[in-house]
Design a protein around this motif. Structure first.
Motif, mmCIF file in Angstrom:
data_model
loop_
_atom_site.group_PDB
_atom_site.id
_atom_site.type_symbol
_atom_site.label_atom_id
_atom_site.label_comp_id
_atom_site.label_asym_id
_atom_site.label_seq_id
_atom_site.Cartn_x
_atom_site.Cartn_y
_atom_site.Cartn_z
ATOM 1 N N LEU A 69 33.002 44.524 -17.845
ATOM 2 C CA LEU A 69 33.003 45.971 -18.048
ATOM 3 C C LEU A 69 33.870 46.647 -17.000
ATOM 4 O O LEU A 69 33.771 46.331 -15.812
ATOM 5 N N GLY A 70 34.705 47.569 -17.439
ATOM 6 C CA GLY A 70 35.374 48.498 -16.549
ATOM 7 C C GLY A 70 34.560 49.771 -16.598
ATOM 8 O O GLY A 70 34.283 50.286 -17.684
ATOM 9 N N LEU A 71 34.125 50.264 -15.449
ATOM 10 C CA LEU A 71 33.209 51.392 -15.426
ATOM 11 C C LEU A 71 33.733 52.481 -14.497
ATOM 12 O O LEU A 71 34.046 52.202 -13.338
ATOM 13 N N LYS A 72 33.875 53.671 -15.023
ATOM 14 C CA LYS A 72 34.337 54.814 -14.230
ATOM 15 C C LYS A 72 33.163 55.765 -14.050
ATOM 16 O O LYS A 72 32.486 56.119 -15.004
ATOM 17 N N LEU A 73 32.928 56.157 -12.807
ATOM 18 C CA LEU A 73 31.864 57.110 -12.543
ATOM 19 C C LEU A 73 32.303 58.497 -12.991
ATOM 20 O O LEU A 73 33.445 58.896 -12.781
ATOM 21 N N TYR A 104 39.477 52.091 -13.243
ATOM 22 C CA TYR A 104 38.018 52.109 -13.178
ATOM 23 C C TYR A 104 37.568 52.047 -11.727
ATOM 24 O O TYR A 104 38.313 51.616 -10.850
ATOM 25 N N ASP A 105 36.356 52.479 -11.504
ATOM 26 C CA ASP A 105 35.777 52.435 -10.162
ATOM 27 C C ASP A 105 35.106 51.087 -9.901
ATOM 28 O O ASP A 105 35.060 50.619 -8.760
ATOM 29 N N TYR A 106 34.570 50.477 -10.958
ATOM 30 C CA TYR A 106 33.851 49.209 -10.823
ATOM 31 C C TYR A 106 34.218 48.275 -11.959
ATOM 32 O O TYR A 106 34.515 48.713 -13.072
ATOM 33 N N ARG A 107 34.163 46.993 -11.670
ATOM 34 C CA ARG A 107 34.257 45.936 -12.679
ATOM 35 C C ARG A 107 32.955 45.151 -12.592
ATOM 36 O O ARG A 107 32.540 44.736 -11.510
ATOM 37 N N LEU A 108 32.318 44.951 -13.731
ATOM 38 C CA LEU A 108 31.062 44.223 -13.789
ATOM 39 C C LEU A 108 31.224 42.992 -14.673
ATOM 40 O O LEU A 108 31.919 43.044 -15.686
ATOM 41 N N ARG A 109 30.567 41.918 -14.282
ATOM 42 C CA ARG A 109 30.474 40.729 -15.144
ATOM 43 C C ARG A 109 29.028 40.677 -15.618
ATOM 44 O O ARG A 109 28.110 40.576 -14.802
ATOM 45 N N ASP A 117 21.964 41.501 -27.773
ATOM 46 C CA ASP A 117 21.336 41.579 -26.455
ATOM 47 C C ASP A 117 22.235 42.354 -25.485
ATOM 48 O O ASP A 117 21.760 43.184 -24.710
ATOM 49 N N PHE A 118 23.545 42.114 -25.552
ATOM 50 C CA PHE A 118 24.475 42.866 -24.700
ATOM 51 C C PHE A 118 24.401 44.359 -25.016
ATOM 52 O O PHE A 118 24.374 45.196 -24.120
ATOM 53 N N GLU A 119 24.362 44.704 -26.305
ATOM 54 C CA GLU A 119 24.279 46.119 -26.686
ATOM 55 C C GLU A 119 23.018 46.759 -26.105
ATOM 56 O O GLU A 119 23.038 47.879 -25.604
ATOM 57 N N ARG A 120 21.903 46.028 -26.121
ATOM 58 C CA ARG A 120 20.654 46.534 -25.545
ATOM 59 C C ARG A 120 20.809 46.770 -24.047
ATOM 60 O O ARG A 120 20.431 47.824 -23.525
ATOM 61 N N VAL A 121 21.407 45.806 -23.336
ATOM 62 C CA VAL A 121 21.624 45.947 -21.891
ATOM 63 C C VAL A 121 22.543 47.135 -21.616
ATOM 64 O O VAL A 121 22.283 47.940 -20.717
ATOM 65 N N LEU A 122 23.603 47.261 -22.388
ATOM 66 C CA LEU A 122 24.546 48.356 -22.203
ATOM 67 C C LEU A 122 23.878 49.710 -22.423
ATOM 68 O O LEU A 122 23.972 50.599 -21.581
ATOM 69 N N ARG A 123 23.186 49.865 -23.546
ATOM 70 C CA ARG A 123 22.586 51.159 -23.889
ATOM 71 C C ARG A 123 21.406 51.534 -22.999
ATOM 72 O O ARG A 123 21.285 52.665 -22.561
ATOM 73 N N ARG A 124 20.516 50.578 -22.760
ATOM 74 C CA ARG A 124 19.264 50.895 -22.064
ATOM 75 C C ARG A 124 19.344 50.787 -20.551
ATOM 76 O O ARG A 124 18.550 51.404 -19.854
ATOM 77 N N VAL A 135 33.226 53.685 -19.997
ATOM 78 C CA VAL A 135 32.979 52.247 -19.917
ATOM 79 C C VAL A 135 33.896 51.564 -20.915
ATOM 80 O O VAL A 135 34.016 51.995 -22.063
ATOM 81 N N GLU A 136 34.533 50.490 -20.466
ATOM 82 C CA GLU A 136 35.345 49.656 -21.353
ATOM 83 C C GLU A 136 34.797 48.244 -21.283
ATOM 84 O O GLU A 136 34.562 47.723 -20.191
ATOM 85 N N ALA A 137 34.599 47.623 -22.437
ATOM 86 C CA ALA A 137 34.041 46.272 -22.485
ATOM 87 C C ALA A 137 35.071 45.289 -23.014
ATOM 88 O O ALA A 137 35.783 45.582 -23.978
ATOM 89 N N ASN A 138 35.158 44.145 -22.350
ATOM 90 C CA ASN A 138 35.988 43.041 -22.802
ATOM 91 C C ASN A 138 35.107 41.806 -22.891
ATOM 92 O O ASN A 138 34.574 41.348 -21.876
ATOM 93 N N VAL A 139 34.958 41.270 -24.103
ATOM 94 C CA VAL A 139 34.138 40.087 -24.313
ATOM 95 C C VAL A 139 34.962 38.860 -23.960
ATOM 96 O O VAL A 139 36.095 38.697 -24.423
ATOM 97 N N MET A 140 34.396 37.987 -23.123
ATOM 98 C CA MET A 140 35.098 36.770 -22.732
ATOM 99 C C MET A 140 35.083 35.786 -23.899
ATOM 100 O O MET A 140 34.023 35.475 -24.448
ATOM 101 N N LEU A 141 36.263 35.313 -24.277
ATOM 102 C CA LEU A 141 36.377 34.317 -25.335
ATOM 103 C C LEU A 141 36.282 32.908 -24.768
ATOM 104 O O LEU A 141 35.628 32.042 -25.343
ATOM 105 N N SER A 142 36.976 32.671 -23.662
ATOM 106 C CA SER A 142 36.907 31.371 -23.002
ATOM 107 C C SER A 142 37.280 31.551 -21.541
ATOM 108 O O SER A 142 37.907 32.550 -21.174
ATOM 109 N N GLU A 143 36.888 30.593 -20.752
ATOM 110 C CA GLU A 143 37.209 30.623 -19.333
ATOM 111 C C GLU A 143 38.001 29.355 -19.030
ATOM 112 O O GLU A 143 37.471 28.260 -19.098
#
Length: 150
Positions: A69-73, A104-109, A117-124, A135-143
């Motif tokens: 997630l890219g997150l801007k306050l 963004y101000d923060y990057r979250l993993r 489940d991700f949508e629940r974590v994001l919303r709640r 907030v910008e979300a990028n789903v990891m496809l592979s590492e």
């Protein structure tokens, strides 16, 4: 702190397998177990070794989705960064919080069991944090490469 060739070799061995006992590390370096321990202790006291980590396989533990997630306050002046960091750090699904310079101000993993489940974590949890704006979300496809030795 100055590192010599043996210190660097010891660090390489520990990066490859941090669970090796000092006696096994010493054998590979041509050192006794006490001499190896002294080097390890010196590296710890010098702040070079900051602990040993257990690496878990999130997918095998049921967390099949990783999202960056890219997150801007929204209200930088009204919410202290410490309050935000404390609140986001209390969310167990948030594995890494990085304060960055840029768009963004923060990057979250964030890990989740699935997209629902991700949508629940994001919303709640994440969107209800103090000061959250864009907030910008990028789903990891592979590492392809995991963090390794410097």
């Amino acid at each position: 702190m100055t590192l010599d060739d043996l210190d660097r070799a010891l660090l390489r061995l520990m990066v490859a397998d941090a669970a090796q006992p000092a006696s096994a590390l010493g054998r590979q370096l041509g050192l006794s177990q006490p001499a190896t321990w002294r080097r390890i202790r010196r590296l710890q006291e010098g702040g070079i070794l900051r602990g040993r980590r257990l690496q878990l396989d999130a997918e095998r533990l049921g967390f099949g989705v990783t999202v960056f997630l890219g997150l801007k306050l929204a209200t930088k002046g009204r919410v202290s960064l410490e309050d935000f960091e404390r609140a986001v750090g209390a969310i167990p699904e948030v594995q890494v919080v990085t304060h960055v310079l840029g768009l963004y101000d923060y990057r979250l993993r964030v890990v989740a069991r699935d997209l629902a489940d991700f949508e629940r974590v994001l919303r709640r949890r994440i969107m209800t944090l103090p000061g959250v704006g864009n907030v910008e979300a990028n789903v990891m496809l592979s590492e392809e490469r995991r963090p390794g030795p410097l």
